[in-house]
Motif scaffolding. Structure first.
Motif, PDB file in Angstrom:
ATOM      1  N   LYS A 103       0.834  -1.204   0.000  1.00  0.00           N
ATOM      2  CA  LYS A 103       0.000   0.000   0.000  1.00  0.00           C
ATOM      3  C   LYS A 103       0.870   1.255   0.000  1.00  0.00           C
ATOM      4  CE  LYS A 103      -3.713   2.266   2.623  1.00  0.00           C
ATOM      5  NZ  LYS A 103      -4.584   2.167   3.837  1.00  0.00           N
ATOM      6  N   ASP A 104       1.894   1.263   0.845  1.00  0.00           N
ATOM      7  CA  ASP A 104       2.790   2.420   0.891  1.00  0.00           C
ATOM      8  C   ASP A 104       3.620   2.526  -0.383  1.00  0.00           C
ATOM      9  OD1 ASP A 104       1.830   3.091   3.358  1.00  0.00           O
ATOM     10  OD2 ASP A 104       3.516   2.283   4.490  1.00  0.00           O
ATOM     11  N   ALA A 105       4.013   1.372  -0.925  1.00  0.00           N
ATOM     12  CA  ALA A 105       4.767   1.381  -2.182  1.00  0.00           C
ATOM     13  C   ALA A 105       3.932   1.993  -3.301  1.00  0.00           C
ATOM     14  CB  ALA A 105       5.192  -0.036  -2.549  1.00  0.00           C
ATOM     15  N   GLN A 106       2.645   1.708  -3.295  1.00  0.00           N
ATOM     16  CA  GLN A 106       1.769   2.283  -4.315  1.00  0.00           C
ATOM     17  C   GLN A 106       1.699   3.805  -4.179  1.00  0.00           C
ATOM     18  OE1 GLN A 106       0.065   0.459  -6.939  1.00  0.00           O
ATOM     19  NE2 GLN A 106       0.156   2.597  -7.582  1.00  0.00           N
ATOM     20  N   LYS A 107       1.702   4.290  -2.944  1.00  0.00           N
ATOM     21  CA  LYS A 107       1.704   5.744  -2.724  1.00  0.00           C
ATOM     22  C   LYS A 107       2.968   6.377  -3.306  1.00  0.00           C
ATOM     23  CE  LYS A 107      -0.983   5.706   1.594  1.00  0.00           C
ATOM     24  NZ  LYS A 107      -0.921   5.976   3.057  1.00  0.00           N
ATOM     25  N   VAL A 108       4.093   5.703  -3.102  1.00  0.00           N
ATOM     26  CA  VAL A 108       5.359   6.218  -3.633  1.00  0.00           C
ATOM     27  C   VAL A 108       5.326   6.218  -5.158  1.00  0.00           C
ATOM     28  CG1 VAL A 108       7.853   5.841  -3.760  1.00  0.00           C
ATOM     29  CG2 VAL A 108       6.653   5.475  -1.600  1.00  0.00           C
ATOM     30  N   ILE A 109       4.844   5.132  -5.741  1.00  0.00           N
ATOM     31  CA  ILE A 109       4.771   5.040  -7.202  1.00  0.00           C
ATOM     32  C   ILE A 109       3.832   6.103  -7.763  1.00  0.00           C
ATOM     33  CG2 ILE A 109       3.906   3.593  -9.094  1.00  0.00           C
ATOM     34  CD1 ILE A 109       5.130   1.200  -7.652  1.00  0.00           C
ATOM     35  N   ASP A 110       2.732   6.342  -7.081  1.00  0.00           N
ATOM     36  CA  ASP A 110       1.796   7.382  -7.533  1.00  0.00           C
ATOM     37  C   ASP A 110       2.466   8.758  -7.537  1.00  0.00           C
ATOM     38  OD1 ASP A 110      -0.173   5.498  -7.864  1.00  0.00           O
ATOM     39  OD2 ASP A 110      -1.196   5.918  -5.966  1.00  0.00           O
ATOM     40  N   LEU A 111       3.274   9.024  -6.513  1.00  0.00           N
ATOM     41  CA  LEU A 111       4.008  10.294  -6.464  1.00  0.00           C
ATOM     42  C   LEU A 111       4.992  10.404  -7.625  1.00  0.00           C
ATOM     43  CD1 LEU A 111       5.156  11.287  -2.841  1.00  0.00           C
ATOM     44  CD2 LEU A 111       3.931  12.692  -4.497  1.00  0.00           C
ATOM     45  N   ILE A 112       5.671   9.296  -7.908  1.00  0.00           N
ATOM     46  CA  ILE A 112       6.652   9.288  -9.002  1.00  0.00           C
ATOM     47  C   ILE A 112       5.948   9.485 -10.345  1.00  0.00           C
ATOM     48  CG2 ILE A 112       8.393   7.908 -10.196  1.00  0.00           C
ATOM     49  CD1 ILE A 112       8.808   6.435  -7.468  1.00  0.00           C
ATOM     50  N   LYS A 113       4.821   8.800 -10.525  1.00  0.00           N
ATOM     51  CA  LYS A 113       4.065   8.948 -11.776  1.00  0.00           C
ATOM     52  C   LYS A 113       3.581  10.384 -11.948  1.00  0.00           C
ATOM     53  CE  LYS A 113       2.347   4.216 -12.385  1.00  0.00           C
ATOM     54  NZ  LYS A 113       1.137   3.349 -12.447  1.00  0.00           N
ATOM     55  N   GLN A 114       3.143  10.967 -10.853  1.00  0.00           N
ATOM     56  CA  GLN A 114       2.699  12.365 -10.905  1.00  0.00           C
ATOM     57  C   GLN A 114       3.823  13.259 -11.404  1.00  0.00           C
ATOM     58  OE1 GLN A 114       1.165  13.883  -7.163  1.00  0.00           O
ATOM     59  NE2 GLN A 114       1.612  15.984  -7.749  1.00  0.00           N
ATOM     60  N   ARG A 115       5.025  13.011 -10.902  1.00  0.00           N
ATOM     61  CA  ARG A 115       6.178  13.806 -11.342  1.00  0.00           C
ATOM     62  C   ARG A 115       6.476  13.553 -12.818  1.00  0.00           C
ATOM     63  NH1 ARG A 115       8.245  17.297 -12.862  1.00  0.00           N
ATOM     64  NH2 ARG A 115      10.388  18.045 -12.604  1.00  0.00           N
ATOM     65  N   TYR A 116       6.339  12.308 -13.251  1.00  0.00           N
ATOM     66  CA  TYR A 116       6.594  11.963 -14.655  1.00  0.00           C
ATOM     67  C   TYR A 116       5.669  12.762 -15.578  1.00  0.00           C
ATOM     68  CZ  TYR A 116       6.857   9.179 -18.943  1.00  0.00           C
ATOM     69  OH  TYR A 116       7.007   8.783 -20.256  1.00  0.00           O
ATOM     70  N   PHE A 117       4.395  12.786 -15.247  1.00  0.00           N
ATOM     71  CA  PHE A 117       3.427  13.450 -16.119  1.00  0.00           C
ATOM     72  C   PHE A 117       3.515  14.975 -16.036  1.00  0.00           C
ATOM     73  CE2 PHE A 117       1.264   9.255 -15.573  1.00  0.00           C
ATOM     74  CZ  PHE A 117       1.371   8.862 -16.903  1.00  0.00           C
ATOM     75  N   VAL A 143      13.042  -1.038  -2.792  1.00  0.00           N
ATOM     76  CA  VAL A 143      13.186  -1.311  -4.229  1.00  0.00           C
ATOM     77  C   VAL A 143      12.418  -2.577  -4.605  1.00  0.00           C
ATOM     78  CG1 VAL A 143      14.816  -2.025  -6.024  1.00  0.00           C
ATOM     79  CG2 VAL A 143      15.370  -0.101  -4.546  1.00  0.00           C
ATOM     80  N   ASN A 144      12.572  -3.623  -3.813  1.00  0.00           N
ATOM     81  CA  ASN A 144      11.879  -4.884  -4.100  1.00  0.00           C
ATOM     82  C   ASN A 144      10.364  -4.716  -4.055  1.00  0.00           C
ATOM     83  OD1 ASN A 144      14.216  -6.461  -4.478  1.00  0.00           O
ATOM     84  ND2 ASN A 144      14.440  -6.803  -2.285  1.00  0.00           N
ATOM     85  N   THR A 145       9.876  -3.966  -3.069  1.00  0.00           N
ATOM     86  CA  THR A 145       8.425  -3.773  -2.942  1.00  0.00           C
ATOM     87  C   THR A 145       7.894  -2.892  -4.063  1.00  0.00           C
ATOM     88  OG1 THR A 145       8.715  -3.887  -0.532  1.00  0.00           O
ATOM     89  CG2 THR A 145       6.571  -3.182  -1.339  1.00  0.00           C
ATOM     90  N   LEU A 146       8.629  -1.835  -4.393  1.00  0.00           N
ATOM     91  CA  LEU A 146       8.212  -0.962  -5.493  1.00  0.00           C
ATOM     92  C   LEU A 146       8.129  -1.744  -6.803  1.00  0.00           C
ATOM     93  CD1 LEU A 146      10.336   2.267  -4.801  1.00  0.00           C
ATOM     94  CD2 LEU A 146       7.859   2.040  -4.565  1.00  0.00           C
ATOM     95  N   ARG A 147       9.099  -2.595  -7.027  1.00  0.00           N
ATOM     96  CA  ARG A 147       9.115  -3.373  -8.266  1.00  0.00           C
ATOM     97  C   ARG A 147       7.960  -4.376  -8.297  1.00  0.00           C
ATOM     98  NH1 ARG A 147      11.672  -8.013 -10.516  1.00  0.00           N
ATOM     99  NH2 ARG A 147      12.313  -7.649 -12.677  1.00  0.00           N
ATOM    100  N   GLU A 148       7.711  -4.990  -7.162  1.00  0.00           N
ATOM    101  CA  GLU A 148       6.616  -5.959  -7.085  1.00  0.00           C
ATOM    102  C   GLU A 148       5.277  -5.294  -7.384  1.00  0.00           C
ATOM    103  OE1 GLU A 148       4.628  -9.012  -3.801  1.00  0.00           O
ATOM    104  OE2 GLU A 148       6.575  -8.095  -3.414  1.00  0.00           O
TER     105      GLU A 148
END
Length: 369
Positions: A103-117, A143-148
């Motif tokens: 769940k927390d990894a998804q929050k981090v990925i969402d932040l990164i995607k926001q920056r990408y766009f 890193v492992n959790t983000l990738r998963e």
């Protein structure tokens, strides 16, 4: 008479340096890779948010956008309002996370995607991250959790959705010793990351900082005398709660004496010999490990003295300013200047260029400066 906790911790003779050769190598590599990096994720331990801040990163990655991730939130008693106050004062994004949590990894990925766009145009070779931090703060686990999580959509319809771990993890610091090659975290959009070794400061500013780092596992368990480490823990617990409730299962009153507390812990565990002796080092190590591992709610704590004192944003700025000035005088800063230039980036022309520098100069021409 009411109990008064100690306000000053004894000046024990403990080492203030745990800087290794691969730490210096990693810092230089950070500078070489800097032109390729779009976003930096700095991981700090939320139980010691100040002690696990390494200002050397500012020397090599100062011009990069950064998100600060406070790991091990499940073990920390630090109030989110404290972190919010600190980061608002410097206009910096932050998140508190559990590096194992999808769940927390998804929050981090969402932040990164926001920056990408938000990037115009989007990076043609994908958004490139670097995850940095002190040793054993949870970078490789993250890193492992983000990738998963990030690649989970690629597994739709597959027999198994479990991803092979790409970053080695362990309970002691120093498992990761080299900066990894690029690792893909997500395909849509394309997000890639470098996992990096934890980097220690050449010397920390005082024994309280080193003991805080010891409590969160940034140094090996054998690095600091466990009785001294236990005394520091007692000192902090009394400051956070002078009633002694943090160790009330062993002794029915607060105490400033680590010898008294360790004796009662040994007695509680039925490990006191007939002559009153007990394994002092073993009992101290056991008590410390309970707080390090935080296996239950009662072992949540904060190990940074200044975080306990609830400093404000201006105080924080001054602390980091003083720390940057302190490390500027160190030999490692001279090596950074020689390798990466006065501004701390590999783009500087005023530096002593090596064959490795020239190799990265050629690679970095692919990336927009």
């Amino acid at each position: 008479m009411s109990f008064i906790p100690r306000r000053i911790f004894p000046n024990y003779n403990i080492p203030l340096s745990n800087f290794k050769g691969h730490h210096q190598k990693a810092l230089t590599k950070f500078g070489h890779l800097a032109p390729q990096i779009d976003l930096v994720l700095e991981v700090r331990d939320s139980r010691a948010p100040l002690s696990t801040t390494n200002v050397l990163f500012d020397r090599v990655l100062a011009q990069k956008e950064k998100i600060v991730l406070y790991s091990k939130k499940d073990l920390s008693a630090l109030k989110s309002s404290v972190l919010r106050k600190w980061h608002e004062s410097v206009n910096e994004k932050h998140l508190t996370i559990d590096c194992r949590s999808r769940k927390d990894a998804q929050k981090v990925i969402d932040l990164i995607k926001q920056r990408y766009f938000e990037m115009t145009p989007p990076p043609p070779l994908g958004l490139r991250l670097m995850i940095i931090g002190m040793p054993n703060v949870g970078k490789s686990t993250l890193v492992n959790t983000l990738r998963e999580v990030g690649l989970s959509n690629d597994s739709v319809g597959a027999i198994s959705t479990k991803r092979r771990k790409v970053a080695r993890t362990g309970g002691q610091p120093g498992v990761t010793k080299n900066t990894s090659e690029i690792i893909r975290l997500c395909r849509e959009p394309d997000i890639l990351v470098h996992d990096t070794p934890g980097v220690f400061l050449p010397t920390v500013k005082d024994i309280e900082t080193m003991l805080a780092l010891g409590m969160v596992g940034c140094v090996h368990t054998s690095f600091i005398d466990p009785v001294i480490q236990a005394d520091y823990l007692l000192y902090l617990l009394n400051l956070q709660d002078p009633t002694g409730s943090k160790y009330a299962e062993y002794i029915n009153r607060p105490t400033n004496s680590i010898d008294e507390l360790l004796y009662h812990i040994a007695k509680y565990r039925d490990q006191v010999n007939g002559d009153g002796s007990y394994d002092e080092l073993g009992i101290a190590s056991h008590w410390i490990s309970l707080w390090k591992q935080g296996n239950s709610q009662k072992y949540k704590a904060v190990f940074d003295l200044q975080a306990i004192l609830d400093i404000n944003g201006n105080d924080l700025k001054q602390i980091f300013k003083n720390e940057r000035e302190r490390v500027t005088t160190m030999k490692v800063s001279e090596k950074i200047v020689n390798s990466l230039g006065e501004d701390g980036t590999a783009r500087s022309k005023h530096r002593r260029r090596t064959a490795k520098d020239r190799e990265y100069d050629l690679k970095n021409r692919l990336f927009k400066y």
